[in-house]
Design an enzyme around this catalytic site. Structure first.
Site, PDB file in Angstrom:
ATOM      1  N   TYR A 131       0.316  -1.006  -0.567  1.00  0.00           N
ATOM      2  CA  TYR A 131       0.140   0.107  -0.096  1.00  0.00           C
ATOM      3  C   TYR A 131       0.973   0.928  -0.353  1.00  0.00           C
ATOM      4  CZ  TYR A 131      -4.372  -2.724   1.540  1.00  0.00           C
ATOM      5  OH  TYR A 131      -5.307  -3.611   1.358  1.00  0.00           O
ATOM      6  N   HIS A 250     -15.409  -6.816  10.873  1.00  0.00           N
ATOM      7  CA  HIS A 250     -16.854  -7.217  10.237  1.00  0.00           C
ATOM      8  C   HIS A 250     -17.726  -7.617  11.647  1.00  0.00           C
ATOM      9  CE1 HIS A 250     -14.620  -8.109   6.737  1.00  0.00           C
ATOM     10  NE2 HIS A 250     -14.618  -9.465   7.315  1.00  0.00           N
TER      11      HIS A 250
END
Ligand code: BG6
Length: 493
Positions: A131, A250
């Protein structure tokens, strides 16, 4: 909505995520008219040297999995693939990204019907280790041409780091290159229909307003089960484990939506402000409120080390220290290789005080057991549904009670309506510039703060997983913890 030339760049175009999620989601958006061919171009970028046609053929293979696909489907795929181009280059070379920029600029010039706009979306379907360099390359070489207007946005996926420190480091590296409104951190659970429904359910229904608190709710469970193991992803999984893979992101995101206060408005910042407050109110996790498991045979996976201590199952009780939730356990449970595939939220209410129907349940008579409790269940998948377990009189001459359900099953109620895939919705949000369903930097930090001490204890081998049989409910100790936290198995469930 903004119009004009839109370039979508999928970095890591030949990887697993691009294949399973990104390209299929783009295809579905195309089918529904959200990616008009007069405006849109899709660029695949990766290291492998292949031609445009080779990439198109690969994508075709991801989109047409059925041998008996209709001609209409085949034609649509061909039309979609006409929008796709490929650029090859490494993730840290200026040349590759300069070439990419040139290709995008060419496209921006060629779309004369939508002159004057430069909207550039970079989807990083890549491991987070690259990234920082990819973001640097984009920043230096591929930003939208400011004289044309438009914008540049980047989409990144978890895992955002491995603990608080590494996540913060990653955030600050990216933060030096892009402003927060340009960064879209995907948690695909936020794109699921019933997760998005939570806000509406809680704040648009009078029913729930007075009940949604510690006076009425005994405990909340947020559960994720999968009936398969790591399946070829052992190498990735073993480094992260179930807490980083599912719970810290999540399930915690779902917890925020279940527990947060009403936001001032539906503006993304207002919603995310409330989510952060919930995360910051979570107390340190107690060791005795954690059960870890690892399925037998997990270490047979050749990509998993023989002595791996990585949990493939975890039950963790979180406690929110605020006026609404003091004393209510939030039980987060996730596991691989269990007996079913399911994700659901179970809100269990307290017993009715002064119960006059004691022992009148038709199947509990004389057993001395209590009535079943009210429970509100939101099933995220499979077969989206919401149902309320409640006690009613059993039809018939006798005055007996029975547990029944008020059931809103989406498949029945919304026949013929296709529920969009999470990724489809989230990619559309990034194009529209709506960050409501994306994780803000301070949210991410607060989420890591909750789990980092526990994760470090696991990484250091201080906390070990219990073995469990593949295809089971997980370690028995997890059910014991559930009962200790106050969950009462509803009769008939
Ligand atoms: C991913 C995890 O984020 O979510 C996977 O990395 C998991 O391990 C997947 O299988 C589950 O997603 P869904 O949408 O199938 O519940």
């Amino acid at each position: 909505p903004e119009t004009g030339c839109l370039s979508i760049v999928v970095l890591g175009a030949s990887g697993d995520l691009a294949k399973k999620k990104t390209f299929p989601a783009l295809y579905h958006l195309f089918l529904q008219g959200f990616l008009p061919s007069e405006e849109v171009h899709i660029f695949g970028y990766a290291r492998t040297k292949i031609s445009d046609d080779e990439l198109r053929n690969r994508i075709r293979g991801y989109l047409i999995t059925d041998k008996s696909a209709s001609t209409e489907h085949l034609d649509n795929v061909t039309k979609f693939l006409e929008l796709v181009k490929y650029v090859s280059g490494s993730y840290d070379s200026e040349e590759g990204f300069q070439l990419l920029d040139k290709e995008i600029a060419k496209h921006e010039l060629s779309k004369n019907s939508v002159e004057g706009s430069s909207r550039r979306l970079f989807y990083l379907a890549l491991p987070p280790s690259v990234y920082p360099s990819v973001c640097k390359m984009i920043r230096h070489n591929c930003m939208n041409k400011s004289d044309l207007g438009g914008w540049t946005r980047i989409v990144v996926e978890k895992p955002f780091g491995k603990d608080l420190e590494s996540a913060e480091q990653l955030s600050s590296q990216i933060g030096q290159l892009f402003d927060e409104p340009q960064i879209y951190r995907i948690d695909h659970y936020l794109g699921k229909e019933l997760v998005q429904n939570l806000l509406v359910l809680r704040f648009a229904n009078r029913f729930f307003l007075p009940l949604w608190n510690r006076d009425n709710i005994d405990n909340v469970q947020i559960v994720f089960r999968e009936d398969f193991g790591t399946e070829g992803r052992g190498g990735y999984f073993d480094e992260y484990g179930i807490i980083r893979d599912i719970i810290q992101n999540h399930l915690l995101q779902v917890l925020c939506l279940v527990a947060m206060e009403k936001p001032v408005s539906l503006k993304p910042e207002h919603i995310r402000d409330e989510k952060v407050k919930v995360l910051q109110s979570v107390l340190p996790i107690k060791d005795e409120e954690v059960v870890l498991g690892q399925y037998e045979a997990y270490r047979d996976d050749p990509t998993v080390p023989d002595h791996s201590n990585t949990p493939t199952f975890a039950t963790v009780v979180l406690r929110i220290h605020n006026e609404r939730w003091e004393g209510v356990p939030f039980i987060l449970k996730a596991g691989k290789a269990l007996n079913s595939r399911k994700a659901e939220i179970r809100v269990q209410f307290k017993d009715v005080p002064g119960d006059i129907f004691k022992c009148m349940a038709s199947d509990l008579q004389n057993s001395g057991k209590k009535q079943g409790r009210n429970e509100f269940v939101i099933r995220l998948q499979p077969s989206e549904a919401m149902y309320m377990k409640l006690t009613v009189k059993q039809p018939g001459l006798e005055m007996l009670t029975v547990q029944s359900e008020l059931d809103l099953s989406y498949r029945q109620r919304y026949q013929g309506v296709t529920i969009p895939e999470a990724y489809e919705r989230l990619i559309l949000d990034t194009i529209r510039g709506d960050q409501q369903h994306f994780v803000r930097r301070d949210e991410l930090k607060a989420a890591w703060e909750i789990f980092t001490p526990l994760l470090h204890r696991i990484d250091d081998g201080e906390k070990k997983p219990l073995p469990y049989k593949p295809g089971s409910r997980g370690p028995e100790a997890a059910d014991e913890l559930l009962a200790k936290a106050g969950y009462v198995q509803t009769h008939g469930y």
